[in-house]
Design an enzyme around this catalytic site. Structure first.
Site, PDB file in Angstrom:
ATOM      1  N   ASN A  13       0.875  -1.176   0.000  1.00  0.00           N
ATOM      2  CA  ASN A  13       0.000   0.000   0.000  1.00  0.00           C
ATOM      3  C   ASN A  13       0.908   1.220   0.000  1.00  0.00           C
ATOM      4  OD1 ASN A  13      -1.836   2.025   0.435  1.00  0.00           O
ATOM      5  ND2 ASN A  13      -2.231   1.505   2.582  1.00  0.00           N
ATOM      6  N   LYS A  15       0.132   4.232  -0.218  1.00  0.00           N
ATOM      7  CA  LYS A  15      -0.520   5.411   0.365  1.00  0.00           C
ATOM      8  C   LYS A  15      -0.310   6.614  -0.567  1.00  0.00           C
ATOM      9  CE  LYS A  15       0.363   3.338   4.825  1.00  0.00           C
ATOM     10  NZ  LYS A  15       0.167   3.450   6.236  1.00  0.00           N
ATOM     11  N   HIS A  99      -9.439   0.975   4.561  1.00  0.00           N
ATOM     12  CA  HIS A  99      -8.180   1.159   5.288  1.00  0.00           C
ATOM     13  C   HIS A  99      -8.420   2.078   6.492  1.00  0.00           C
ATOM     14  CE1 HIS A  99      -4.076   2.372   6.211  1.00  0.00           C
ATOM     15  NE2 HIS A  99      -3.701   1.264   5.590  1.00  0.00           N
ATOM     16  N   GLU A 101      -6.809   4.449   7.671  1.00  0.00           N
ATOM     17  CA  GLU A 101      -6.591   5.885   7.434  1.00  0.00           C
ATOM     18  C   GLU A 101      -7.821   6.511   6.791  1.00  0.00           C
ATOM     19  OE1 GLU A 101      -2.846   5.479   5.398  1.00  0.00           O
ATOM     20  OE2 GLU A 101      -1.946   4.845   7.282  1.00  0.00           O
ATOM     21  N   GLU A 171      -5.777  -5.503  10.180  1.00  0.00           N
ATOM     22  CA  GLU A 171      -4.795  -4.453  10.441  1.00  0.00           C
ATOM     23  C   GLU A 171      -5.110  -3.779  11.775  1.00  0.00           C
ATOM     24  OE1 GLU A 171      -2.627  -3.167   6.732  1.00  0.00           O
ATOM     25  OE2 GLU A 171      -4.357  -1.875   6.855  1.00  0.00           O
ATOM     26  N   GLY A 177       1.911   1.987  10.614  1.00  0.00           N
ATOM     27  CA  GLY A 177       2.793   3.147  10.478  1.00  0.00           C
ATOM     28  C   GLY A 177       3.434   3.580  11.780  1.00  0.00           C
ATOM     29  N   SER A 217       3.067  -2.528  10.158  1.00  0.00           N
ATOM     30  CA  SER A 217       4.525  -2.511  10.346  1.00  0.00           C
ATOM     31  C   SER A 217       5.184  -3.846  10.005  1.00  0.00           C
ATOM     32  CB  SER A 217       4.876  -2.057  11.766  1.00  0.00           C
ATOM     33  OG  SER A 217       4.367  -0.759  12.004  1.00  0.00           O
TER      34      SER A 217
END
Ligand code: PEP
Length: 256
Positions: A13, A15, A99, A101, A171, A177, A217
């Protein structure tokens, strides 16, 4: 059915990183470094503007291209959005939906995740459906309840046939991150919970065939141990996917 017969998928990903020219270079490098590594599927999910050049750079290689979001309507006055048919025609085969985010910064809810997933599947895209608990939920001991609820809401109304084109990415939000990784046992425990929920919804044969990734991560140092777990069928990788050499090492770890 055992893990060996499920499809292992290592997906990057990117991003909001990589201009089109950078994307073309990174896709080519990733393709060269992962050539012949047929023990897993290799996917790079790139920004909208990179899809066409990334797909061109990936032609004839084992790298597949994905997007990072899709709108649920086919067309219309939705400024800034892209429809599933746009993504497909640009060269995307996969799309990440839900996701954390997007849930955190862009108001994504289980309802919109479900609508986007249905639209993507109806158009012929493969979906990487992300879900996971936030730190407070883990600390409160309600991880199982949260991921079970997300799994049920996000998959509501999706047929068993369409489920074949869904990958679930577990996730834990606290691990994305942050450099914090779930331990292999924590990842295994929650991936197994998700599989059990899917078994209740679609039957255990469908659940055993479902690819469930871990994301948070994951890197070239911890991938092998995470991927060794029986219910962890791949990874969704953010930061480490931006460096082809690191990403390729994760692909290597998935060959076992
Ligand atoms: C992600 O973006 O889905 C992700 C897991 O990011 P990172 O690997 O950087 O934690």
């Amino acid at each position: 059915m055992k893990k060996e017969v499920r499809k292992v998928v290592i997906a990057g990903n990117w991003k909001m990183n990589m201009t089109p020219s950078e994307a073309a270079k990174a896709v080519k490098e990733t393709a060269e470094l992962t050539a012949g590594k047929n023990g897993c599927d290799v996917v790079l999910c790139v920004p909208f503007v990179d899809i066409a050049v990334a797909a061109e750079a990936a032609k004839g290689t084992n790298v597949k291209i994905g997007a990072q979001n899709v709108h649920f309507e086919a067309k219309g006055a939705y400024t800034g959005e892209c429809s599933a048919s746009m993504l497909l025609e640009a060269g995307a085969e996969y799309v990440i939906i839900g996701h954390s985010e997007r849930r955190q910064y862009f108001g994504e809810t289980d309802e919109t995740v479900n609508k986007r997933t249905k639209a993507a599947l109806a158009a012929g895209l493969k979906v990487i459906l992300c879900l996971g608990e936030v730190l407070e939920e883990r600390q409160a001991g309600i991880t199982a309840e949260i991921v079970s609820m997300q799994t049920k809401l996000d998959l509501a109304g999706i047929s068993a046939e369409d489920l074949k084109n869904v990958i679930i990415a577990y996730e834990p939000v606290w691990a994305i991150g942050t450099g914090l990784t779930a331990t292999p046992d924590q990842a295994e425990e929650v991936c197994a919970i998700i599989r059990n929920v899917v078994c209740g919804l679609y039957g255990c044969e469908a659940a055993e065939a479902l690819t469930i990734q871990y994301g948070g991560s994951m890197n070239d140092g911890n991938a092998a141990e995470l991927l060794s777990k029986v219910n962890v069928d791949g990874g969704l990788i953010g930061g480490a996917s931006l460096v082809p050499a690191k990403f390729a090492k994760i692909v290597d770890a998935a060959q076992a």
